[in-house]
Design an enzyme around this catalytic site. Structure first.
Site, PDB file in Angstrom:
ATOM      1  N   GLU A 232       0.810  -1.226   0.000  1.00  0.00           N
ATOM      2  CA  GLU A 232       0.000   0.000   0.000  1.00  0.00           C
ATOM      3  C   GLU A 232       0.840   1.272   0.000  1.00  0.00           C
ATOM      4  O   GLU A 232       1.798   1.412   0.760  1.00  0.00           O
ATOM      5  CB  GLU A 232      -0.919   0.004   1.227  1.00  0.00           C
ATOM      6  CG  GLU A 232      -1.879   1.193   1.270  1.00  0.00           C
ATOM      7  CD  GLU A 232      -2.904   1.084   2.380  1.00  0.00           C
ATOM      8  OE1 GLU A 232      -3.730   2.009   2.517  1.00  0.00           O
ATOM      9  OE2 GLU A 232      -2.884   0.085   3.137  1.00  0.00           O
ATOM     10  N   LYS A 248      -8.646  -0.816   1.038  1.00  0.00           N
ATOM     11  CA  LYS A 248      -9.713  -1.249   1.932  1.00  0.00           C
ATOM     12  C   LYS A 248     -10.587  -2.217   1.146  1.00  0.00           C
ATOM     13  O   LYS A 248     -11.088  -1.880   0.071  1.00  0.00           O
ATOM     14  CB  LYS A 248     -10.555  -0.068   2.436  1.00  0.00           C
ATOM     15  CG  LYS A 248      -9.968   0.612   3.656  1.00  0.00           C
ATOM     16  CD  LYS A 248      -9.923  -0.332   4.838  1.00  0.00           C
ATOM     17  CE  LYS A 248      -9.048   0.162   5.951  1.00  0.00           C
ATOM     18  NZ  LYS A 248      -8.743  -0.901   6.920  1.00  0.00           N
TER      19      LYS A 248
END
Length: 434
Positions: A232, A248
């Protein structure tokens, strides 16, 4: 700035092992590394880099003490010149109620390097130096060596699972807070712990070779080592442009990837955090410039599918890197909405410091800009021999405690199941029985 082409040759893991052995022979600092996708390259390595503690407010804020790139420096191989910079980490800012005794790493640490090895996306190694120093011959030889079959340094971790009952209880408490209207979402975390022996650098070399994470990073020093196997991006800044790509939404690789995009829970989880990232970047960005440039892309990561979105913005004139980090840190995806209240509740539920996990690791280069990961899938190797791997997930009104626990296991599986190359000759994750 000097950009010296060394040519194609060894893999990243082989170069890291070679630099580690070189550091032992010379009794010098070992390497720091960014691998996967950083500054348009496949790897950025500082050959000698000992991370020393700094005040958290000073992490990635060394502009006044750094050399500057020469005017007219031409990019090599179609990517930005990097040259050197400050490589380090900034831990998650744990609250006062995280009462478990903390024997972890310093809250922030890093080091400056005047030169770096760079592997471009075409497989060619480069030596870049802000001070025009040429590559030492023994380092150049390491990049040219193509025999990657030699086993790396020995390591082992005896992992222990988190407390399942406590994690379920924390997820239930979060669901109750959502039902009461206190928050919309929060990232509830726990941790695997283990006893470690051997070389943290060997672990990182094996882990990145086996799992190829997008935003992996390694740094060590007297206070311990950090091996971040993150997929990420927290912040990527070049000039006045900045992007953040929150993750997410998670499903195991055994599930069809399209199902993740159709999941009401996972889509809601992602969209809420996109709004939070837009709010964070909006604090330091030009009015009207904040945009969700990509939304709800399904991407593969080690062991799982993720939903990934990208928010871009134009920073206001005069915005320093420290201003940007202050506006957005800690990363939105590991906190919740509203951010302040979610962090306060998480501090009470988790009752233990997150440490480097959920913080950030990366590099500030005077030539190429600022790139930071979100320090998930991140292992702390502590001086007392303890290894800690944080795991967690976003909780929304549709979350199920059983599914959230399984998500933690799925995220950790490719790391806790890793077999060292010195045993097998070829590092690979072995998924443990659930």
């Amino acid at each position: 700035m000097l950009q010296q082409c060394l040519g194609p040759g060894a893999s990243v893991s082989a170069v890291l092992r070679g630099l580690g052995a070189r550091a032992v022979r010379r009794a010098t600092a070992g390497p720091a590394a960014l691998t996967g996708r950083w500054f348009g390259a496949a790897a950025v390595i500082a050959a000698e880099c000992r991370a020393l503690p700094v005040e958290p407010r000073n992490a990635f804020g060394v502009a006044a003490h750094r050399p500057t790139a020469s005017a007219g420096d031409a990019p090599a191989a179609g990517r930005p010149a990097i040259g050197g910079g400050w490589i380090g980490y900034l831990s998650y800012p744990d609250g006062a109620r995280a009462t478990t005794r903390h024997t972890g790493l310093p809250p922030a640490a890093g080091a400056w390097t005047d030169s770096v090895l760079v592997l471009d996306t075409g497989g060619c190694w480069w030596w870049e130096s802000l001070t025009d120093a040429r590559c030492p011959s023994d380092i150049a030889a390491l990049t040219a060596h193509t025999d990657d079959g030699a086993p790396g340094p020995d390591w082992s971790v005896d992992w222990h699972r988190p407390d399942e009952t406590r994690h379920r209880r924390n997820v239930t408490a979060c669901l109750e807070a959502i039902a009461a209207g206190e928050i919309y979402q929060a990232c509830v975390c726990t941790a695997f712990t283990g006893r470690f022996a051997g070389s943290p650098l060997g672990f990182f070399a094996d882990a990145t070779a086996a799992t190829t994470p997008l935003r992996a990073a390694y740094i060590d020093g007297p206070g311990g080592a950090v091996a971040s196997l993150s997929p990420e991006t927290f912040l990527s800044r070049s000039g006045d442009r900045v992007e953040s790509s929150p993750i997410k939404g998670t499903a195991p690789l055994t599930a069809p990837p399209g199902a993740l995009r159709r999941s009401v829970k996972d889509v809601a989880e992602n969209i809420m955090i996109v709004d939070l990232v837009r709010n964070d970047l909006g604090r330091v960005s030009a009015t009207g410039s904040v945009r969700a440039r990509r939304l709800l892309e399904v991407q593969r990561a080690p062991g799982v599918w993720h939903l990934v979105s990208t928010v871009a913005a134009t920073l206001r004139p005069g915005t320093a890197d420290a201003d940007l980090i202050a506006a957005a840190f800690p990363p939105a995806s590991v906190t919740g909405t509203p951010k302040a209240r979610a962090r306060d509740l998480l501090d009470g539920w988790e009752n233990r410091p997150r440490g480097v996990y959920c913080g950030t690791v990366g590099m500030l280069s005077p030539a190429a800009g600022l790139e930071l990961n979100v320090a998930i899938r991140t292992v702390e190797f502590r001086p007392d021999g303890e290894a800690v791997l944080g795991v967690g997930g976003g909780i929304t009104a549709d979350s199920d405690p059983e599914s959230e626990w399984q998500e933690c296991l799925d995220k950790a599986a490719s790391i806790v199941g890793l077999v060292p190359s010195c045993i097998t000759g070829d590092a690979h994750p072995v998924i443990p029985a659930q």
